[in-house]
Design a protein around this motif. Structure first.
Motif, mmCIF file in Angstrom:
data_model
loop_
_atom_site.group_PDB
_atom_site.id
_atom_site.type_symbol
_atom_site.label_atom_id
_atom_site.label_comp_id
_atom_site.label_asym_id
_atom_site.label_seq_id
_atom_site.Cartn_x
_atom_site.Cartn_y
_atom_site.Cartn_z
ATOM 1 N N ILE A 8 0.292 2.558 -11.654
ATOM 2 C CA ILE A 8 1.232 3.023 -12.662
ATOM 3 C C ILE A 8 2.598 3.079 -12.009
ATOM 4 C CG2 ILE A 8 1.875 4.925 -14.202
ATOM 5 C CD1 ILE A 8 -1.127 5.610 -14.314
ATOM 6 N N ALA A 57 6.844 3.739 -12.847
ATOM 7 C CA ALA A 57 7.766 4.312 -13.828
ATOM 8 C C ALA A 57 9.116 4.568 -13.196
ATOM 9 C CB ALA A 57 7.205 5.608 -14.404
ATOM 10 N N ARG A 58 10.123 4.425 -14.038
ATOM 11 C CA ARG A 58 11.488 4.691 -13.600
ATOM 12 C C ARG A 58 12.262 5.219 -14.810
ATOM 13 N NH1 ARG A 58 13.999 -0.450 -11.111
ATOM 14 N NH2 ARG A 58 12.156 -0.232 -9.795
ATOM 15 N N GLU A 59 13.168 6.154 -14.540
ATOM 16 C CA GLU A 59 13.964 6.740 -15.624
ATOM 17 C C GLU A 59 15.092 5.798 -16.018
ATOM 18 O OE1 GLU A 59 15.941 11.011 -16.879
ATOM 19 O OE2 GLU A 59 15.516 10.610 -14.772
ATOM 20 N N TYR A 62 11.736 7.505 -19.643
ATOM 21 C CA TYR A 62 11.181 6.688 -18.576
ATOM 22 C C TYR A 62 10.607 5.415 -19.180
ATOM 23 C CZ TYR A 62 11.611 10.391 -15.161
ATOM 24 O OH TYR A 62 12.120 11.334 -14.312
ATOM 25 N N GLN A 102 7.454 3.161 -18.336
ATOM 26 C CA GLN A 102 6.246 3.263 -17.527
ATOM 27 C C GLN A 102 5.349 2.060 -17.792
ATOM 28 O OE1 GLN A 102 4.433 7.131 -16.585
ATOM 29 N NE2 GLN A 102 2.663 6.415 -17.756
ATOM 30 N N PRO A 123 7.204 10.828 -16.356
ATOM 31 C CA PRO A 123 6.221 9.833 -15.928
ATOM 32 C C PRO A 123 4.909 10.480 -15.487
ATOM 33 C CG PRO A 123 7.740 10.269 -14.163
ATOM 34 C CD PRO A 123 8.226 11.068 -15.351
ATOM 35 N N ASP A 124 3.883 9.665 -15.411
ATOM 36 C CA ASP A 124 2.618 10.080 -14.824
ATOM 37 C C ASP A 124 2.906 10.560 -13.404
ATOM 38 O OD1 ASP A 124 -0.523 9.533 -15.362
ATOM 39 O OD2 ASP A 124 -0.030 9.319 -13.219
ATOM 40 N N ALA A 163 2.811 7.971 -10.667
ATOM 41 C CA ALA A 163 3.599 6.750 -10.848
ATOM 42 C C ALA A 163 4.495 6.473 -9.649
ATOM 43 C CB ALA A 163 4.453 6.864 -12.108
#
Length: 153
Positions: free
Chosen positions: A7, A9-11, A18, A20, A37-38, A41
């Motif tokens: 997984i 994710a980035r904002e 995010y 994801q 995010p998870d 991640a």
């Protein structure tokens, strides 16, 4: 990306959420836009880099990205056609139905199959359902509108 799994994710300041990705065996399983995010991640992934370039205005059709679609065959065919809609173009549900083999654009049940495919799209943005102007999007409405605005739709 062949053996990548996890997984990522980035904002996104642009989306105010995010981005994801769920990836297994190098194939995208899901794209989502959570508020947070998870917790497992990771932030670094080449596809996230490309998505963030896209969100900065760089045209990318993501056609080379492998997506693991686990949806019924008719829905898969419709989503495959969505991937062919060029950046900055839009169509309606009826046109998408016309483009999809095995779908009758005059049959309400078939049109509902297309709408269901759009609504249950596991990878919005990579499968750009925001380019179907009168169909549902699997992305949250605010995200869909920002993606449409980004492409001038």
């Amino acid at each position: 990306m062949d053996d990548v799994a996890g997984i990522f994710a980035r904002e996104s300041p642009y989306l105010e959420r995010y981005v994801q990705l769920g990836i297994a065996s190098g194939r995208v399983l899901s794209v989502s836009f959570p508020d947070a995010p998870d917790e497992d991640a990771e932030v670094d992934h080449e596809l996230l880099d490309r998505i963030f370039d896209y969100l900065s205005g760089v045209e990318d059709d993501f056609s080379d990205v492998e997506i693991a679609l686990t949806v019924p065959t008719d829905q898969r065919r419709a989503l495959d056609r969505v991937r062919e809609i060029p950046y900055g173009d839009q169509i309606n549900v009826e046109t998408l139905a016309r483009m999809t083999s095995g779908i009758d654009h005059t049959d309400e049940d078939d049109l509902n199959t297309v709408r269901t495919a759009l609504d249950q799209n596991p990878a919005p943005l990579l499968i750009p359902d925001h380019r179907v102007r009168d169909g549902p999007s699997a992305a949250p409405p605010a995200i869909e509108q920002k993606l449409r605005s980004l492409e001038g739709l």
